[in-house]
Scaffold this motif. Structure first.
Motif, PDB file in Angstrom:
ATOM      1  N   SER A 137       0.826  -1.207   0.000  1.00  0.00           N
ATOM      2  CA  SER A 137       0.000   0.000   0.000  1.00  0.00           C
ATOM      3  C   SER A 137       0.864   1.261   0.000  1.00  0.00           C
ATOM      4  N   TYR A 141       1.014   3.825   7.360  1.00  0.00           N
ATOM      5  CA  TYR A 141       0.502   3.093   8.523  1.00  0.00           C
ATOM      6  C   TYR A 141       1.160   3.667   9.770  1.00  0.00           C
ATOM      7  N   LEU A 202       1.616  -4.859   9.232  1.00  0.00           N
ATOM      8  CA  LEU A 202       0.343  -4.209   9.581  1.00  0.00           C
ATOM      9  C   LEU A 202      -0.624  -4.293   8.406  1.00  0.00           C
ATOM     10  N   GLN A 203      -0.099  -4.077   7.207  1.00  0.00           N
ATOM     11  CA  GLN A 203      -0.970  -4.166   6.026  1.00  0.00           C
ATOM     12  C   GLN A 203      -1.525  -5.587   5.891  1.00  0.00           C
ATOM     13  N   GLN A 205      -1.953  -7.786   8.249  1.00  0.00           N
ATOM     14  CA  GLN A 205      -2.956  -8.035   9.305  1.00  0.00           C
ATOM     15  C   GLN A 205      -4.304  -7.435   8.907  1.00  0.00           C
ATOM     16  N   ASP A 206      -4.293  -6.212   8.407  1.00  0.00           N
ATOM     17  CA  ASP A 206      -5.547  -5.571   7.991  1.00  0.00           C
ATOM     18  C   ASP A 206      -6.199  -6.366   6.874  1.00  0.00           C
ATOM     19  N   SER A 207      -5.402  -6.766   5.883  1.00  0.00           N
ATOM     20  CA  SER A 207      -5.965  -7.457   4.721  1.00  0.00           C
ATOM     21  C   SER A 207      -6.560  -8.803   5.107  1.00  0.00           C
ATOM     22  N   GLY A 209      -7.736  -9.529   8.057  1.00  0.00           N
ATOM     23  CA  GLY A 209      -8.746  -9.370   9.114  1.00  0.00           C
ATOM     24  C   GLY A 209      -8.246  -9.790  10.488  1.00  0.00           C
ATOM     25  N   ARG A 212      -4.415  -6.239  15.517  1.00  0.00           N
ATOM     26  CA  ARG A 212      -3.048  -5.703  15.490  1.00  0.00           C
ATOM     27  C   ARG A 212      -2.408  -5.893  16.871  1.00  0.00           C
TER      28      ARG A 212
END
Ligand code: GLU
Length: 289
Positions: A137, A141, A202-203, A205-207, A209, A212
């Motif tokens: 991305s 972040y 972090l990206q 983890q977000d993707s 679901g 964090r």
């Protein structure tokens, strides 16, 4: 005061590329004491995903060294080599969500585009022969490191990091995120050589679901020429017969109090956990001699 909402789960995740040295003991001890001082669990994961880089027997030497230093983990050891199915599933989810892509470009081709290749990569005909990369991305972040404070990193500035290599081996960045989430790790305490990897994690983890975790990046121990103590720089293996001295030494590097005398290693570790102070840890590299 606990660093997180309960329950605290920490971990130590060595790669078996060689025996433990003072630098890796620093990560092991700090993550152990942080977990114990928060009344938490402390897990051990052997990151044996990359056989060409591993040293035969290093996994068992690491385990033996941890035992000799009385850094005793909770539950069963997680071996990354036994978790390939979980990584494959996560990879497929990322591919389905178009957050990962197949790439058959060479390093030189990638370098021409600052490591970002999504718009230049000709989709390979043979997916089996291609790496899978994260579509990194370009949004920043932010996170608060428990030692270093506010951090802001943009995943794309490190490039579209590889998630599964062309030779089929899963990469650290994917495996670490999947494993920490599956083990419900709440707090990651590790060396600051991994600070710059955090944005990708972090990206991911977000993707995927995942929640964090909290992060604490420790100062690196360096040798007299300023290089990080590492297996690659031939840092000497820990002498397990001097476990108490090793632990006292690392406590001093981390600027933690040490008791004048203790009857055994277990009481030394209990004392150190009771007096553990994150705010006292130096924020810059520590030269050891
Ligand atoms: N396996 C990594 C190493 O030995 C550590 C991974 C982590 O703590 O996130 O450097």
């Amino acid at each position: 005061m606990p660093a997180t909402l309960a329950p605290y789960i920490g971990r130590f995740a060595p790669s078996p590329t060689g025996p433990l040295h003072l630098g890796s003991l620093c990560s092991a001890l700090a993550s152990y004491l942080d977990a114990r001082s928060n009344g938490g669990r402390w897990l051990l994961r052997i990151e044996n995903l990359d056989p060409p880089r591993e040293q035969v027997g290093a996994d068992h030497r690491i385990i033996q060294s941890l035992r000799a230093h009385r850094l005793l983990w909770d539950g069963d050891i997680v071996w990354q080599s036994q978790r390939l199915g979980a990584y494959q599933q996560a990879l497929e989810q990322l591919l389905d969500q178009q957050q990962a892509f197949y790439c058959s470009c060479s390093r030189a081709q990638l370098a021409e585009h600052g490591g970002l290749h999504r718009d230049h990569c000709v989709a390979p005909l043979q997916k089996g022969d291609a790496a899978v990369r994260l579509r990194a991305s370009n949004q920043p972040y932010c996170f608060r490191d428990r030692l270093l404070g506010h951090q802001q990193q943009t995943p794309s500035s490190g490039g579209d990091v590889v998630l599964r290599r062309r030779d089929g081996l899963f990469a650290y960045q994917l495996a670490v995120v999947v494993d920490d989430a599956d083990s419900e790790v709440s707090d990651i305490v590790r060396g600051s050589d991994l600070l710059d990897s955090t944005a990708w994690q972090l990206q991911l983890q977000d993707s995927l679901g995942y929640p964090r975790p909290n992060y604490l990046h420790l100062p690196l121990l360096t040798d007299s020429s300023g290089d990080k103590l590492s297996k690659r720089s031939y840092a000497p293996a820990l002498d397990d017969s001097c476990a108490e001295d090793n632990i006292r030494r690392v406590l001093r590097y981390l600027n933690q109090a040490t008791p004048p005398t203790t009857s055994d290693l277990d009481s030394l570790l209990r004392w150190a956990a009771a007096h553990w102070q994150v705010s006292a840890i130096p924020r810059h590299a520590i030269a050891v001699n």
